[in-house]
Design a protein around this motif. Structure first.
Motif, PDB file in Angstrom:
ATOM      1  N   SER A 153       0.825  -1.211   0.000  1.00 42.55           N
ATOM      2  CA  SER A 153       0.000   0.000   0.000  1.00 42.55           C
ATOM      3  C   SER A 153       0.856   1.257   0.000  1.00 42.55           C
ATOM      4  O   SER A 153       0.428   2.319  -0.444  1.00 42.55           O
ATOM      5  CB  SER A 153      -0.934   0.001   1.204  1.00 42.55           C
ATOM      6  N   GLU A 190       1.519   2.415  -3.575  1.00 38.83           N
ATOM      7  CA  GLU A 190       0.303   3.021  -4.117  1.00 38.83           C
ATOM      8  C   GLU A 190       0.116   4.440  -3.552  1.00 38.83           C
ATOM      9  O   GLU A 190      -0.200   5.380  -4.279  1.00 38.83           O
ATOM     10  CB  GLU A 190      -0.883   2.149  -3.707  1.00 38.83           C
ATOM     11  N   SER A 214       2.564   7.029  -4.996  1.00 39.13           N
ATOM     12  CA  SER A 214       2.156   7.469  -6.324  1.00 39.13           C
ATOM     13  C   SER A 214       1.069   8.538  -6.216  1.00 39.13           C
ATOM     14  O   SER A 214       1.115   9.569  -6.896  1.00 39.13           O
ATOM     15  CB  SER A 214       1.670   6.245  -7.110  1.00 39.13           C
ATOM     16  N   ALA A 215       0.099   8.286  -5.320  1.00 37.80           N
ATOM     17  CA  ALA A 215      -0.990   9.261  -5.134  1.00 37.80           C
ATOM     18  C   ALA A 215      -0.463  10.579  -4.588  1.00 37.80           C
ATOM     19  O   ALA A 215      -0.897  11.663  -5.001  1.00 37.80           O
ATOM     20  CB  ALA A 215      -2.031   8.682  -4.194  1.00 37.80           C
TER      21      ALA A 215
END
Lengths: 161, 327
Positions: free
Chosen positions: B87, B90, B93-94
């Motif tokens: 996570s 992820e 990246s956000a």
């Protein structure tokens, strides 16, 4: 000097090791011992001086802990109104009462000065625990407290007829 | 001294002096501030000496008594790290996309400010104030009012600064308050139209650039897909004491009830009158209760940071304006 060492001990030892989230108050125990050993006047002055040091080192408004500890010292010192040379257990009882007043006065004084949220249910657990432990260590702190306040142990004197 | 003054006079003198000092300090007095700094210099040798004696004993005791617990905790934490690795990528990246968007819009955020890392060197000596002491001060550029975070989120703000240490008021302290916003996506919103009658509610569709579509004309002409709208509610977050959740108050309680749901993320809202820049995570909503007898809604927020186990923190070098510090 005694106050500085007591405060450093409070910050380094007792503040870091709470018992059930309650931090035992070594400085307050010393104030109560000063009251028990020297009377209400010396207790008040010791409480004021040590409380002031506490406030200067911490985040509380200057004078708040001094006021609370001063009152605690006075209550503990009322022992001398009953007997000049108390038994150790009587000294412990008065130290417990003085510490309870000193610990309780902090949130009460804060609430009076306009800070909200200080009087919570935690007081019901924190005050008795702090007071009882102060009472227990008071007989051990008495010699230091007497030396600190410059008071001597009074003894009963036989009346000469 | 004691013989010349009566008991009543001494008591009266102590009480009146204390009340005078409290009044002066509450109104802000430079002499008292100087006295605090001078006392800090006086106390620091005693503090250092006591810690030098106490810490090795304390560590040795922990080493002996908690060895097996630490081993077990270590194994559990390693397992958690493995789970979080996925996570994390992820999330990174956000975050990068978010930073890019903020940069494009020239909006200030927490990444616009430098931070100073500090070790927590002490807890509050008393039972009532919620503070910790950190080992950086004005020599490192720390000032009163600056927000303090740990890896998990906001932990408090600086209330007193000395040359080499500072005192941090924790977010659970009843005197702590900060403007915060709740971010929740459409699937978290419970019922109702979030825009109706809500002064502090905004619903913003979030366009996301599709990376699979390439366009020679540049990013403006790229194909976009629209995600479910993100609901932002802004309110005032306040502490309530140790072991208690934080409480979030809204200017419009009706909007809060219709657009919020348990589990929504709360972070700092930022703005000119805020104590912290935008985007510092604070916690998640754990309960929303309407109090009987009035229309007040109580939104409880659990802080992300574990305030009882703070080791290293970061002071965000963000200077809030004087009005925010005073408030």
């Amino acid at each position: 000097m005694v106050g500085l060492i007591a405060l450093a001990l409070q910050r380094a030892v007792f503040a870091r090791h709470p018992i059930h989230d309650v931090k035992l108050q070594f400085v307050l125990a010393l104030v109560a011992a000063a009251g028990v050993g020297g009377g209400a006047e010396r207790g008040a002055v010791a409480g004021f001086a040590l409380g002031l040091m506490y406030d200067l080192a911490g985040n509380t408004p200057l004078g708040l802990t001094a006021l609370a500890y001063g009152l605690g010292g006075i209550v503990a010192g009322y022992l001398h109104a009953f007997t000049p040379d108390p038994q150790w257990w009587l000294a412990a009882i008065f130290a417990t009462m003085g510490s309870a007043v000193g610990e309780l006065c902090i949130p009460v004084a804060n609430a009076i000065t306009g800070e909200s949220g200080w009087i919570t249910g935690d007081i019901l657990f924190a005050v008795p625990l702090v007071a009882v432990t102060s009472g227990l260590v008071c007989p051990l702190l008495l010699p230091t407290a007497r030396w600190m306040t410059g008071s001597k142990r009074k003894k009963w004197k036989a009346l000469s007829l | 001294m004691f013989s010349s003054l009566s008991r009543r006079r001494i008591v009266l003198l102590v009480v009146l002096t204390c009340l005078l000092l409290i009044t002066l300090d509450k109104q802000g007095n430079p002499i008292i501030d100087r006295a605090r700094r001078a006392f800090d210099i006086l106390l620091s040798p005693a503090d250092t000496a006591t810690r030098a004696i106490v810490l090795p004993v304390e560590r040795a005791w922990y080493g002996v008594s908690n060895y097996h617990d630490l081993e077990r905790e270590n194994a559990v934490l390693r397992d958690q790290i493995e789970h979080m690795k996925g996570s994390d990528i992820e999330a990174r990246s956000a975050v990068l996309q978010y930073r890019e968007l903020l940069k494009l819009d020239q909006l200030p955020s927490k990444w616009s400010y430098n931070v100073v890392t500090a070790e927590v060197v002490g807890a509050s000596p008393g039972n009532y104030e919620q503070t910790v002491e950190i080992g950086v001060g004005s020599e490192s550029g720390v000032e009163v009012g600056m927000p303090v975070t740990d890896g998990a989120g906001l932990i408090g703000r600086i209330t007193r600064v000395y040359p080499s240490r500072s005192i941090v008021l924790l977010i659970t302290d009843p005197t702590f308050a900060i403007s915060a916003r709740v971010l929740s996506t459409d699937d978290q919103v419970s019922t109702g139209d979030a825009t109706t009658g809500a002064t502090s509610t905004t619903v913003a569709p979030v366009p996301v650039v599709d990376p699979t579509v390439t366009d020679p004309l540049g990013p403006v002409a790229q194909a976009t897909t629209t995600l479910p709208p993100v609901v932002r509610e802004t309110g005032m977050l306040e502490g309530r004491g140790p072991r208690l959740t934080l409480v979030l108050r809204f200017t419009d309680n009706n909007s809060a009830l219709t657009s919020l749901k348990v589990g929504a993320v709360v972070d700092t809202s930022g703005g000119t009158s805020s104590l912290a820049p935008q985007g510092i995570p604070i916690g998640i909503i754990t309960a929303i209760t309407r109090q009987s007898g009035n229309s007040t809604t109580l939104v409880e927020v659990r802080p992300n940071a574990d305030l009882r186990r703070l080791n290293f923190v970061a002071v965000v070098l963000f200077k809030p304006n004087q009005q925010a510090i005073g408030g």
